[in-house]
Design an enzyme around this catalytic site. Structure first.
Site, PDB file in Angstrom:
ATOM      1  N   ASP A  72      39.294  27.692  28.900  1.00 16.68           N
ATOM      2  CA  ASP A  72      37.933  27.191  29.089  1.00 16.68           C
ATOM      3  C   ASP A  72      37.156  27.253  27.778  1.00 16.68           C
ATOM      4  O   ASP A  72      36.158  26.538  27.605  1.00 16.68           O
ATOM      5  CB  ASP A  72      37.218  27.968  30.193  1.00 16.68           C
ATOM      6  CG  ASP A  72      37.144  29.459  29.935  1.00 16.68           C
ATOM      7  OD1 ASP A  72      38.016  29.999  29.234  1.00 16.68           O
ATOM      8  OD2 ASP A  72      36.216  30.114  30.457  1.00 16.68           O
ATOM      9  N   CYS A 103      35.924  39.516  27.523  1.00 17.34           N
ATOM     10  CA  CYS A 103      35.667  39.618  26.094  1.00 17.34           C
ATOM     11  C   CYS A 103      34.314  40.194  25.684  1.00 17.34           C
ATOM     12  O   CYS A 103      33.447  40.469  26.498  1.00 17.34           O
ATOM     13  CB  CYS A 103      35.827  38.259  25.428  1.00 17.34           C
ATOM     14  SG  CYS A 103      37.258  37.340  25.997  1.00 17.34           S
ATOM     15  N   ARG A 157      39.129  40.312  22.894  1.00 16.34           N
ATOM     16  CA  ARG A 157      39.513  39.460  24.026  1.00 16.34           C
ATOM     17  C   ARG A 157      40.107  40.235  25.190  1.00 16.34           C
ATOM     18  O   ARG A 157      40.998  41.067  25.022  1.00 16.34           O
ATOM     19  CB  ARG A 157      40.537  38.411  23.574  1.00 16.34           C
ATOM     20  CG  ARG A 157      40.905  37.426  24.679  1.00 16.34           C
ATOM     21  CD  ARG A 157      42.026  36.490  24.275  1.00 16.34           C
ATOM     22  NE  ARG A 157      42.251  35.490  25.335  1.00 16.34           N
ATOM     23  CZ  ARG A 157      43.357  34.767  25.448  1.00 16.34           C
ATOM     24  NH1 ARG A 157      44.333  34.899  24.559  1.00 16.34           N
ATOM     25  NH2 ARG A 157      43.484  33.898  26.435  1.00 16.34           N
ATOM     26  N   LEU A 158      39.579  39.919  26.390  1.00 17.98           N
ATOM     27  CA  LEU A 158      40.210  40.284  27.652  1.00 17.98           C
ATOM     28  C   LEU A 158      40.791  38.999  28.215  1.00 17.98           C
ATOM     29  O   LEU A 158      40.054  38.091  28.611  1.00 17.98           O
ATOM     30  CB  LEU A 158      39.183  40.886  28.619  1.00 17.98           C
ATOM     31  CG  LEU A 158      39.685  41.284  30.011  1.00 17.98           C
ATOM     32  CD1 LEU A 158      40.701  42.419  29.915  1.00 17.98           C
ATOM     33  CD2 LEU A 158      38.526  41.690  30.918  1.00 17.98           C
ATOM     34  N   ASN A 200      31.873  34.807  25.254  1.00 17.11           N
ATOM     35  CA  ASN A 200      32.078  35.828  26.271  1.00 17.11           C
ATOM     36  C   ASN A 200      31.681  35.242  27.618  1.00 17.11           C
ATOM     37  O   ASN A 200      30.531  34.841  27.800  1.00 17.11           O
ATOM     38  CB  ASN A 200      31.217  37.066  25.962  1.00 17.11           C
ATOM     39  CG  ASN A 200      31.206  38.062  27.117  1.00 17.11           C
ATOM     40  OD1 ASN A 200      32.189  38.203  27.833  1.00 17.11           O
ATOM     41  ND2 ASN A 200      30.100  38.741  27.279  1.00 17.11           N
ATOM     42  N   GLY A 201      32.622  35.172  28.556  1.00 13.61           N
ATOM     43  CA  GLY A 201      32.303  34.671  29.885  1.00 13.61           C
ATOM     44  C   GLY A 201      33.381  33.770  30.434  1.00 13.61           C
ATOM     45  O   GLY A 201      34.534  33.802  29.996  1.00 13.61           O
TER      46      GLY A 201
END
Length: 608
Positions: free
Chosen positions: A100, A2, A49-50, A75-76
């Site tokens: 998460d 992301c 978003r990825l 992000n992460g």
């Protein structure tokens, strides 16, 4: 995973939805699967978003807390989210998703800023409290995930990449001369909060900030130097901790692969996955060249073929670099000091076809003294502590094993006063304009802090503080350019703290670096790799590339028709003389040539 963007208007103006959309479009490559916005009058948060964990729409962001009071963009990855979720459920929390992200949000609800100490992962995130109107933002311990910002009296604009911030600004950005100076002289960037743009900063690793009533307050929440006090362990315990880190980073709902350079670090990751975790179908991705050509690691990579089923290869060339040059410079946002970043760029382009997540060996050199100049720090420490017998012994092992004087030269260099270190560097980079040098050479932070380390252990810790982050930035930008998440098992904070609590013999012993890792990998890693002395990583044969006729024309044209800004930094007549010597094979100044190309192309983009 992301990308995040946002705008907080201190002047109370409503955030423009189109501005957020424009910023998000600039980093769409970071998150091609989904996007979202949250706007509350003068505060706007954006997200692309990825999908990695919980691929359903439940992972959509911005994510709101159950009561609607908190809004998260993140992000992460929090790798220990399963364990934290169980802990939070024991405290009465209930979860709607398997993400998460929800674990992060509820962790903040329960523990506030102290939640950061519980996370094992990489992150840059923002949480907005709709009731108190307070913004909380944080970055991971070592700076694996990026967070850039622009701030003035009227607004605070942030993003995962600089290109998104530029979309939101009307003003013309200017160049930070100090950063350019250290780039040209020391090949270093990202050694503090500064970027190549004066007006754009980055949130330092291990820091969080709060914004309330227009006031920005920055706080350091993690300091590695305070954590390196663990009891030493042996190579067997080290292997267990390293394996646990890798296993944790294999958590994913999408395919995972390994960037395999043929070196000790990435080969160790691939070997543990294949042999100890018994995942022989893991995909690996490598850059190779002609046999015997500089940068070619195929002889070492081939050692892994008996253990890996899905090995993929790509061959970067002078022609492909020339073709990809503009795209790479555009996506990297700032100049980079070596074409090894291009090899990584090509590997990520290759990996995009098969995986969404890769594991990479970044961080091993900084905690295990992998760079050969670490011998210089070690020799310096032995001399200062009057350990003459040990010094003579290590000097003997070094010279006999490596047949090189580089460690000795580094030793002498590190003994010099700071101003002489800077001066000596300038002699090999004599193309730097004298006025520019004189304006920036005094009290250089790198000469003083990074290269002034008094012991091997301090040098390693200082590399986490002043050097590692530029590698992490390039890895993030290259991987996310192709919608891939790069994970770094060597940077599990528990492993780092333990490793940097070891005695010096764990790092350098009998002329070998990374001693504890080599011992740990006995009977797991092929001996040809485990005991190799040289170090290349994703190197390229750039010296040959820049002698190609089409590059010759291109480089000469850049130096003859460079911008006035470029000429403020570089004496082009001296640069042309150096390049001619390179063409004649009298010297190899390919790293300097690349910096000239990259800097001028970046300046042209800035001044368009």
């Amino acid at each position: 995973m992301c990308g995040i963007v946002g705008c907080i208007n201190f002047n109370k103006e409503d955030v423009n939805k189109n501005l957020l959309t424009n910023m998000m479009d600039a980093i769409k490559h970071r998150g091609p699967n989904d996007n979202g916005q949250f706007i509350d009058n003068n505060i706007g948060l954006g997200f692309v978003r990825l999908s990695i964990i919980d691929l359903s729409s439940a992972g959509h962001q911005p994510m709101l807390s159950d009561d609607g009071d908190l809004v998260l963009t993140f992000n992460g990855e929090i790798y220990n989210y399963i364990e934290l979720k169980e802990e939070l459920e024991g405290l009465g929390y209930r979860f709607k998703t398997k993400t998460d992200s929800e674990v992060l949000l509820k962790s903040y609800q329960e523990w506030g800023e102290r939640c950061l100490d519980k996370f094992n992962g990489m992150w840059a995130f923002i949480i907005y409290n709709t009731k108190t109107k307070e913004i909380f933002g944080a970055r991971d311990r070592f700076g694996i995930k990026p967070f850039y910002y622009y701030k003035n009296r009227d607004k605070f604009i942030y993003a995962s990449e600089i290109k998104a911030i530029k979309r939101a600004l009307d003003e013309k950005l200017t160049i930070n001369d100090e950063v350019v100076f250290n780039y040209l002289l020391f090949n270093r960037t990202d050694y503090n909060e500064n970027t190549f743009y004066k007006e754009i900063k980055k949130l330092p690793h291990g820091h969080y900030f709060k914004i309330k009533n227009g006031e920005f307050k920055l706080t350091r929440w993690y300091n590695l130097k305070d954590k390196c006090n663990k009891e030493p362990i042996d190579s067997s315990d080290y292997l267990n901790k390293f394996t646990s880190s890798i296993k944790l980073r294999l958590r994913s709902d999408v395919p995972v692969g390994v960037c395999l350079s043929g070196g000790l670090d990435s080969s160790s990751i691939a070997s543990i996955i294949s042999k100890k975790l018994n995942q022989k179908d893991i995909h690996t991705f490598s850059a190779v060249y002609k046999k015997g050509q500089r940068g070619d690691e195929s002889d070492f990579i081939d050692e892994m073929k008996p253990y890996l089923k899905n090995m993929h290869f790509i061959t970067p060339t002078a022609q492909t670099l020339y073709k990809d040059l503009i795209d790479m410079v555009k996506y990297l946002d700032e100049p980079v000091p070596t074409t090894s970043i291009y090899a990584q760029y090509c590997v990520m382009k290759l990996a995009q076809k098969d995986v969404v997540v890769t594991l990479d060996g970044q961080g091993a050199d900084e905690q295990l003294a992998g760079y050969h100049y670490f011998y210089g720090f070690y020799f310096k420490e032995l001399l200062k502590s009057f350990s003459f017998i040990k010094l003579l012994s290590e000097l003997y092992y070094y010279t006999s094993k490596h047949k090189s004087l580089f460690g000795l030269k580094s030793f002498i260099f590190f003994l010099l006063p700071d101003n002489l270190k800077t001066k000596l560097k300038s002699q090999s980079n004599h193309y730097i304009k004298e006025d520019f040098y004189n304006q920036n050479a005094k009290d250089n932070i790198l000469a003083k802090e990074l290269y002034g380390s008094g012991s091997l252990k301090n040098a390693l810790i200082n590399h986490f503080e002043y050097k590692l982050e530029h590698l992490l930035k390039w890895s993030d930008l290259n991987s996310m350019r192709f919608s891939i998440e790069s994970r770094v098992p060597f940077l599990d904070y528990k492993l780092v703290e333990q490793t940097l609590s070891q005695p010096n013999d764990s790092y350098i012993k009998k002329g070998l670096t990374k001693y504890i890792l080599r011992e740990a990998m006995k009977n797991i890693l092929p001996e040809k790799i485990r005991m190799r002395y040289d170090k290349l990583g994703f190197a390229t044969p750039e010296d040959e590339w820049f002698r190609e006729e089409f590059f010759k024309e291109y480089i000469v044209d850049i130096l003859n028709n460079s911008s006035e800004t470029f000429k403020r930094f570089i004496d082009t007549s001296k640069a042309l003389q150096m390049y001619q010597k390179h063409l004649n094979k009298e010297i190899n100044c390919s790293k300097e040539i690349w910096k000239w190309i990259n800097l001028e192309l970046w300046i042209r983009e800035l001044e368009r």
